[in-house]
Design a protein around this motif. Sequence first.
Motif, PDB file in Angstrom:
ATOM      1  N   VAL A 127       0.884  -1.128   0.014  1.00  0.00           N
ATOM      2  CA  VAL A 127      -0.015   0.099   0.002  1.00  0.00           C
ATOM      3  C   VAL A 127       0.914   1.173  -0.101  1.00  0.00           C
ATOM      4  O   VAL A 127       2.040   1.297   0.596  1.00  0.00           O
ATOM      5  CB  VAL A 127      -0.829   0.138   1.197  1.00  0.00           C
ATOM      6  N   ALA A 128       0.562   2.233  -0.830  1.00  0.00           N
ATOM      7  CA  ALA A 128       1.256   3.515  -0.867  1.00  0.00           C
ATOM      8  C   ALA A 128       0.285   4.474  -0.244  1.00  0.00           C
ATOM      9  O   ALA A 128      -0.906   4.630  -1.079  1.00  0.00           O
ATOM     10  CB  ALA A 128       1.628   3.873  -2.311  1.00  0.00           C
ATOM     11  N   ALA A 155       0.872   1.041  -9.831  1.00  0.00           N
ATOM     12  CA  ALA A 155      -0.232   1.112  -8.494  1.00  0.00           C
ATOM     13  C   ALA A 155      -1.406   1.196  -9.161  1.00  0.00           C
ATOM     14  O   ALA A 155      -1.717   1.992 -10.199  1.00  0.00           O
ATOM     15  CB  ALA A 155       0.315   1.817  -7.413  1.00  0.00           C
ATOM     16  N   CYS A 156      -2.532   0.688  -8.177  1.00  0.00           N
ATOM     17  CA  CYS A 156      -3.721   1.253  -8.448  1.00  0.00           C
ATOM     18  C   CYS A 156      -4.353   2.223  -7.368  1.00  0.00           C
ATOM     19  O   CYS A 156      -4.339   1.734  -6.478  1.00  0.00           O
ATOM     20  CB  CYS A 156      -4.854  -0.144  -8.194  1.00  0.00           C
ATOM     21  N   ALA A 157      -4.898   3.306  -7.958  1.00  0.00           N
ATOM     22  CA  ALA A 157      -5.325   4.361  -7.211  1.00  0.00           C
ATOM     23  C   ALA A 157      -6.718   3.768  -6.353  1.00  0.00           C
ATOM     24  O   ALA A 157      -7.487   3.167  -7.197  1.00  0.00           O
ATOM     25  CB  ALA A 157      -5.733   5.432  -7.645  1.00  0.00           C
ATOM     26  N   ILE A 158      -6.716   3.987  -5.051  1.00  0.00           N
ATOM     27  CA  ILE A 158      -8.135   3.449  -4.511  1.00  0.00           C
ATOM     28  C   ILE A 158      -8.915   4.466  -4.900  1.00  0.00           C
ATOM     29  O   ILE A 158      -9.050   5.722  -4.882  1.00  0.00           O
ATOM     30  CB  ILE A 158      -7.811   3.391  -3.088  1.00  0.00           C
ATOM     31  N   GLY A 203      -3.754  12.874   1.174  1.00  0.00           N
ATOM     32  CA  GLY A 203      -4.450  12.059   1.582  1.00  0.00           C
ATOM     33  C   GLY A 203      -5.081  10.793   1.000  1.00  0.00           C
ATOM     34  O   GLY A 203      -5.849   9.755   1.290  1.00  0.00           O
ATOM     35  N   GLU A 204      -4.488  10.671  -0.366  1.00  0.00           N
ATOM     36  CA  GLU A 204      -4.838   9.417  -1.129  1.00  0.00           C
ATOM     37  C   GLU A 204      -4.082   8.437  -1.181  1.00  0.00           C
ATOM     38  O   GLU A 204      -2.599   8.321  -0.722  1.00  0.00           O
ATOM     39  CB  GLU A 204      -4.861   9.908  -2.610  1.00  0.00           C
ATOM     40  N   ALA A 205      -4.374   7.189  -1.374  1.00  0.00           N
ATOM     41  CA  ALA A 205      -3.803   5.793  -1.237  1.00  0.00           C
ATOM     42  C   ALA A 205      -3.788   5.012  -2.479  1.00  0.00           C
ATOM     43  O   ALA A 205      -4.694   5.373  -3.290  1.00  0.00           O
ATOM     44  CB  ALA A 205      -4.155   5.149   0.114  1.00  0.00           C
ATOM     45  N   ALA A 206      -2.922   3.875  -2.555  1.00  0.00           N
ATOM     46  CA  ALA A 206      -2.884   3.191  -4.000  1.00  0.00           C
ATOM     47  C   ALA A 206      -2.450   1.804  -3.263  1.00  0.00           C
ATOM     48  O   ALA A 206      -1.801   1.684  -2.392  1.00  0.00           O
ATOM     49  CB  ALA A 206      -2.056   3.751  -4.871  1.00  0.00           C
ATOM     50  N   ILE A 207      -3.183   0.805  -4.031  1.00  0.00           N
ATOM     51  CA  ILE A 207      -2.701  -0.628  -3.915  1.00  0.00           C
ATOM     52  C   ILE A 207      -1.298  -0.880  -4.894  1.00  0.00           C
ATOM     53  O   ILE A 207      -1.545  -0.647  -6.101  1.00  0.00           O
ATOM     54  CB  ILE A 207      -3.750  -1.536  -4.016  1.00  0.00           C
TER      55      ILE A 207
END
Length: 115
Positions: free
Chosen positions: A64-65, A79-82, A105-109
């Motif tokens: 996770v990023a 990566a895949c943006a959530i 504040g965003e995350a990615a898988i």
Amino acid sequence: GGVASFAPAMAGGPLGMAQDEQPYPLWHAVAALSALAGAHVTITHSPSGLTLIRGRGRRGIAGVAANLGPDPIALDFPACAIPENGPWDWIERCAPGEALTLGAGEAAILKEEAA
């Protein structure tokens, strides 16, 4: 690092991980992190605010990023943006793109590359 368990205020509703049969982005982040449970992971933090949790988890999850800083961060790995509104099984269907920038504040898988 060191989190042994996670307990949201409620499973659904405004303090939970879903509302009206629609998961919040938090649902996907927790699903990815739970896929890393028991795996050896490395956690890194950059001065720009990028935190990376990398490991070899179940369901093809590689990490996770998260952008914990105030400015957008361009990732130099696929990566895949959530999504803001993704279906429950989004994590199984996401395919990492080439260029991705995470806003504050965003995350990615991160997913394992197909062999």
